[in-house]
Design a protein around this motif. Structure first.
Motif, PDB file in Angstrom:
ATOM      1  N   GLN A 161     -14.405  33.112  -6.967  1.00 19.58           N
ATOM      2  CA  GLN A 161     -15.529  32.338  -6.458  1.00 19.58           C
ATOM      3  C   GLN A 161     -15.048  31.354  -5.397  1.00 19.58           C
ATOM      4  O   GLN A 161     -14.071  30.634  -5.588  1.00 19.58           O
ATOM      5  CB  GLN A 161     -16.216  31.580  -7.596  1.00 19.58           C
ATOM      6  CG  GLN A 161     -17.462  30.828  -7.162  1.00 19.58           C
ATOM      7  CD  GLN A 161     -18.140  30.113  -8.325  1.00 19.58           C
ATOM      8  OE1 GLN A 161     -17.530  29.911  -9.371  1.00 19.58           O
ATOM      9  NE2 GLN A 161     -19.393  29.746  -8.157  1.00 19.58           N
ATOM     10  N   ILE A 162     -15.743  31.336  -4.272  1.00 22.62           N
ATOM     11  CA  ILE A 162     -15.370  30.487  -3.148  1.00 22.62           C
ATOM     12  C   ILE A 162     -16.221  29.215  -3.177  1.00 22.62           C
ATOM     13  O   ILE A 162     -17.437  29.293  -3.279  1.00 22.62           O
ATOM     14  CB  ILE A 162     -15.582  31.225  -1.806  1.00 22.62           C
ATOM     15  CG1 ILE A 162     -14.840  32.575  -1.822  1.00 22.62           C
ATOM     16  CG2 ILE A 162     -15.119  30.361  -0.647  1.00 22.62           C
ATOM     17  CD1 ILE A 162     -13.360  32.483  -1.985  1.00 22.62           C
ATOM     18  N   PRO A 163     -15.613  28.036  -3.086  1.00 19.64           N
ATOM     19  CA  PRO A 163     -16.394  26.795  -3.081  1.00 19.64           C
ATOM     20  C   PRO A 163     -17.433  26.790  -1.969  1.00 19.64           C
ATOM     21  O   PRO A 163     -17.223  27.347  -0.884  1.00 19.64           O
ATOM     22  CB  PRO A 163     -15.336  25.709  -2.850  1.00 19.64           C
ATOM     23  CG  PRO A 163     -14.063  26.316  -3.352  1.00 19.64           C
ATOM     24  CD  PRO A 163     -14.163  27.782  -3.044  1.00 19.64           C
ATOM     25  N   THR A 164     -18.570  26.158  -2.240  1.00 19.54           N
ATOM     26  CA  THR A 164     -19.675  26.147  -1.285  1.00 19.54           C
ATOM     27  C   THR A 164     -19.268  25.489   0.029  1.00 19.54           C
ATOM     28  O   THR A 164     -18.532  24.513   0.063  1.00 19.54           O
ATOM     29  CB  THR A 164     -20.874  25.390  -1.874  1.00 19.54           C
ATOM     30  OG1 THR A 164     -20.429  24.103  -2.315  1.00 19.54           O
ATOM     31  CG2 THR A 164     -21.471  26.127  -3.055  1.00 19.54           C
ATOM     32  N   ASN A 165     -19.773  26.069   1.112  1.00 24.71           N
ATOM     33  CA  ASN A 165     -19.634  25.547   2.473  1.00 24.71           C
ATOM     34  C   ASN A 165     -18.241  25.712   3.077  1.00 24.71           C
ATOM     35  O   ASN A 165     -18.032  25.384   4.236  1.00 24.71           O
ATOM     36  CB  ASN A 165     -20.044  24.069   2.554  1.00 24.71           C
ATOM     37  CG  ASN A 165     -21.527  23.879   2.313  1.00 24.71           C
ATOM     38  OD1 ASN A 165     -22.289  24.837   2.324  1.00 24.71           O
ATOM     39  ND2 ASN A 165     -21.940  22.659   2.087  1.00 24.71           N
ATOM     40  N   ILE A 166     -17.271  26.219   2.296  1.00 22.27           N
ATOM     41  CA  ILE A 166     -15.948  26.498   2.902  1.00 22.27           C
ATOM     42  C   ILE A 166     -16.102  27.586   3.961  1.00 22.27           C
ATOM     43  O   ILE A 166     -15.386  27.600   4.959  1.00 22.27           O
ATOM     44  CB  ILE A 166     -14.974  26.959   1.801  1.00 22.27           C
ATOM     45  CG1 ILE A 166     -14.687  25.784   0.886  1.00 22.27           C
ATOM     46  CG2 ILE A 166     -13.726  27.559   2.395  1.00 22.27           C
ATOM     47  CD1 ILE A 166     -13.323  25.298   0.792  1.00 22.27           C
ATOM     48  N   SER A 167     -17.037  28.497   3.725  1.00 21.25           N
ATOM     49  CA  SER A 167     -17.226  29.599   4.672  1.00 21.25           C
ATOM     50  C   SER A 167     -17.596  29.092   6.059  1.00 21.25           C
ATOM     51  O   SER A 167     -17.315  29.751   7.069  1.00 21.25           O
ATOM     52  CB  SER A 167     -18.312  30.549   4.159  1.00 21.25           C
ATOM     53  OG  SER A 167     -19.534  29.852   3.963  1.00 21.25           O
ATOM     54  N   PHE A 211     -26.578  28.264  -5.377  1.00 22.38           N
ATOM     55  CA  PHE A 211     -25.519  29.268  -5.406  1.00 22.38           C
ATOM     56  C   PHE A 211     -25.906  30.401  -6.357  1.00 22.38           C
ATOM     57  O   PHE A 211     -26.661  30.225  -7.314  1.00 22.38           O
ATOM     58  CB  PHE A 211     -24.186  28.657  -5.831  1.00 22.38           C
ATOM     59  CG  PHE A 211     -24.232  27.910  -7.137  1.00 22.38           C
ATOM     60  CD1 PHE A 211     -24.027  28.570  -8.339  1.00 22.38           C
ATOM     61  CD2 PHE A 211     -24.486  26.554  -7.164  1.00 22.38           C
ATOM     62  CE1 PHE A 211     -24.072  27.888  -9.544  1.00 22.38           C
ATOM     63  CE2 PHE A 211     -24.525  25.862  -8.365  1.00 22.38           C
ATOM     64  CZ  PHE A 211     -24.323  26.535  -9.550  1.00 22.38           C
ATOM     65  N   VAL A 212     -25.378  31.571  -6.060  1.00 23.04           N
ATOM     66  CA  VAL A 212     -25.592  32.740  -6.908  1.00 23.04           C
ATOM     67  C   VAL A 212     -24.941  32.495  -8.257  1.00 23.04           C
ATOM     68  O   VAL A 212     -23.854  31.905  -8.350  1.00 23.04           O
ATOM     69  CB  VAL A 212     -24.994  33.996  -6.238  1.00 23.04           C
ATOM     70  CG1 VAL A 212     -25.099  35.198  -7.163  1.00 23.04           C
ATOM     71  CG2 VAL A 212     -25.698  34.273  -4.912  1.00 23.04           C
ATOM     72  N   ALA A 213     -25.601  32.954  -9.312  1.00 29.04           N
ATOM     73  CA  ALA A 213     -25.092  32.751 -10.676  1.00 29.04           C
ATOM     74  C   ALA A 213     -23.669  33.282 -10.781  1.00 29.04           C
ATOM     75  O   ALA A 213     -23.407  34.448 -10.481  1.00 29.04           O
ATOM     76  CB  ALA A 213     -25.995  33.450 -11.684  1.00 29.04           C
ATOM     77  N   PRO A 214     -22.714  32.449 -11.200  1.00 33.12           N
ATOM     78  CA  PRO A 214     -21.332  32.913 -11.328  1.00 33.12           C
ATOM     79  C   PRO A 214     -21.187  33.882 -12.500  1.00 33.12           C
ATOM     80  O   PRO A 214     -22.015  33.911 -13.410  1.00 33.12           O
ATOM     81  CB  PRO A 214     -20.541  31.621 -11.560  1.00 33.12           C
ATOM     82  CG  PRO A 214     -21.538  30.698 -12.190  1.00 33.12           C
ATOM     83  CD  PRO A 214     -22.865  31.036 -11.590  1.00 33.12           C
ATOM     84  N   GLY A 215     -20.135  34.661 -12.460  1.00 31.06           N
ATOM     85  CA  GLY A 215     -19.864  35.603 -13.541  1.00 31.06           C
ATOM     86  C   GLY A 215     -18.371  35.778 -13.730  1.00 31.06           C
ATOM     87  O   GLY A 215     -17.570  35.343 -12.895  1.00 31.06           O
ATOM     88  N   TYR A 216     -17.999  36.426 -14.827  1.00 34.23           N
ATOM     89  CA  TYR A 216     -16.578  36.618 -15.094  1.00 34.23           C
ATOM     90  C   TYR A 216     -16.408  37.765 -16.087  1.00 34.23           C
ATOM     91  O   TYR A 216     -17.261  37.992 -16.950  1.00 34.23           O
ATOM     92  CB  TYR A 216     -15.954  35.344 -15.678  1.00 34.23           C
ATOM     93  CG  TYR A 216     -14.488  35.477 -15.977  1.00 34.23           C
ATOM     94  CD1 TYR A 216     -13.556  35.436 -14.947  1.00 34.23           C
ATOM     95  CD2 TYR A 216     -14.043  35.672 -17.285  1.00 34.23           C
ATOM     96  CE1 TYR A 216     -12.194  35.572 -15.215  1.00 34.23           C
ATOM     97  CE2 TYR A 216     -12.692  35.797 -17.552  1.00 34.23           C
ATOM     98  CZ  TYR A 216     -11.767  35.754 -16.516  1.00 34.23           C
ATOM     99  OH  TYR A 216     -10.437  35.899 -16.784  1.00 34.23           O
ATOM    100  N   GLY A 217     -15.315  38.473 -15.940  1.00 34.12           N
ATOM    101  CA  GLY A 217     -14.984  39.507 -16.905  1.00 34.12           C
ATOM    102  C   GLY A 217     -15.364  40.904 -16.466  1.00 34.12           C
ATOM    103  O   GLY A 217     -15.895  41.128 -15.379  1.00 34.12           O
TER     104      GLY A 217
END
Length: 420
Positions: A161-167, A211-217
């Motif tokens: 996951q990339i921190p917001t606004n770094i892009s 932000f889009v819902a984060p996920g993992y796994g």
């Protein structure tokens, strides 16, 4: 100052949704403290100029304490960077204190030079002109996305996951945003990635973050179908993965995701079902309520790559299919987007960029209304033929600000002339 530190009073104060104050960090109120101190400094300097003896004793005691502290810090510190910082600060403060003994006619110019020099030194450390590599060093991932994605969006899964606004710093497109770029309708849309419903209310977090819902796994990405539909509709072409996620073919099924880049634990998958960021279509579906929008948007029959949802109050004429239609992006800038459309029949041009009511659209230079498409984005009717479509960002508040500033300038000039 008390409003920036944590106390029972400030906790009670920030608990209530007070406009402006409740939408940001309390520490940002330090700017108000800085302004207040600047005003007090100005008043104190005027008093000092009129009666220097009043402050000389206090200034002398303060100077002795500061000098003793800095000398001790310089002697005790073993870090070169710390010694350099203390030395620079000491020179600055001593310079300010020395101004007291400068002739009155030179005090203001000398103080201005000292302050400008100090501010310039700090300004050069962080500003838009400093190379990004000072804070954000180059990385193969950004180089790949910069060359490959163009205006296609990307999203980081799990530990990627990339921190917001770094892009923004690397000039690549992300669906996530924070604070100034957070629009209500876009926030409502992107929150559908969590539970499949448009946001009805906003919390302290969602008012600032979108932000889009984060996920993992291994299983989280394919199991959340609402998130996949939102990613597709947003034109998220690239999904970033990290080796720590433990992803398998279950996480990124080959019928949807194709690996296109790998390097030192990073993998980028191309989402083959992502909708284009812009396209021409004759297919649209009207909706009247939030519930109807949600039901249609997440329907298995809805294809965000060739169909657009339009609010029912917008009366659109029936449109016919045109297999030969073409759309080409000519320019994409933060405040201006230009496209060229070629079609034999009238079509709806869709651009999955958010609309906050301040964008203007034109077809061959003629103003054309922007239709709110897919809840938060832009749509424009394009007649048959070859046409140049342009979106321009021109807020009404900016025009009003120019008018008010112009009138204020003229009024100030007239008043000054009269006083003279």
């Amino acid at each position: 100052l008390l409003l920036t530190v944590r106390t029972p009073l400030t906790e009670l104060f920030y608990r209530y949704p007070i406009p402006i104050l409740s939408t940001g960090s309390p520490s940002r109120m330090l700017s108000l403290l800085a302004i207040s101190l600047a005003v007090l400094t100005g008043l104190g300097w005027d008093t000092l100029s009129k009666n220097p003896k009043t402050f000389l004793r206090a200034a002398g005691i303060g100077a002795c304490i500061l000098i003793a502290g800095w000398v001790a810090a310089l002697l005790l510190s073993s870090q070169t960077s710390e010694r350099s910082m203390f030395l620079a600060t000491a020179v600055f403060v001593v310079g300010l204190l020395a101004i007291i003994f400068v002739p009155k006619k030179l005090q203001a110019p000398v103080m201005t030079m000292v302050l400008v020099t100090e501010l310039a030194f700090a300004f050069l450390k962080f500003n838009p002109f400093v190379p990004r590599t000072f804070v954000f060093p180059p990385h193969p991932l950004w180089e790949f996305l910069g060359l490959r994605s163009q205006i296609d969006r990307f999203w980081g899964y799990g530990t990627a996951q990339i921190p917001t606004n770094i892009s923004t710093l690397y000039r690549v497109q992300s669906p996530d945003g924070i604070d100034p770029l957070n629009l209500k309708t876009y926030n409502q849309f992107i929150q559908m990635s969590h539970q499949g419903t448009l946001a009805r209310e906003f919390t302290r977090t969602t008012r600032s973050d979108a932000f889009v819902a984060p996920g993992y796994g291994k299983n989280d990405l394919p199991q959340n179908q609402t998130r996949l539909r939102v990613l597709d509709a947003l034109g998220v072409r690239y999904i970033i993965d990290r080796v720590e996620n433990g992803a398998t073919a279950i996480t990124f099924p080959p019928d949807r995701f194709t690996p296109v880049w790998k390097d030192t634990g990073w993998t980028v998958f191309e989402n083959t079902k992502a909708a284009p960021r812009y396209f021409l279509t004759h297919q649209f579906i009207s909706y009247a309520t939030m519930e109807e929008f949600e039901r249609t948007f997440f329907s298995p029959d809805f294809n965000p790559s060739d169909t657009v949802l339009i609010l029912s109050q917008n009366q659109l004429p029936p449109m016919q299919s045109d297999p030969s239609k073409e759309i080409k992006l000519l320019r994409y800038e933060p405040t201006r987007v230009t496209l060229e459309a070629k079609t034999k029949t009238p079509q709806l041009l869709y651009l999955s960029d958010a609309d906050d009511g301040n964008w203007r659209a034109s077809v061959d230079g003629m103003t054309s209304p922007i239709l709110r498409a897919n809840w938060a984005f832009r749509g424009v009717l394009v007649p048959a033929g070859t046409h140049r479509v342009e979106f321009t960002y021109l807020p009404g508040s900016f025009i009003a600000g120019l008018v008010v500033s112009g009138l204020t300038f003229v009024l100030g000039a007239l008043l000054r002339q009269r006083l003279l």
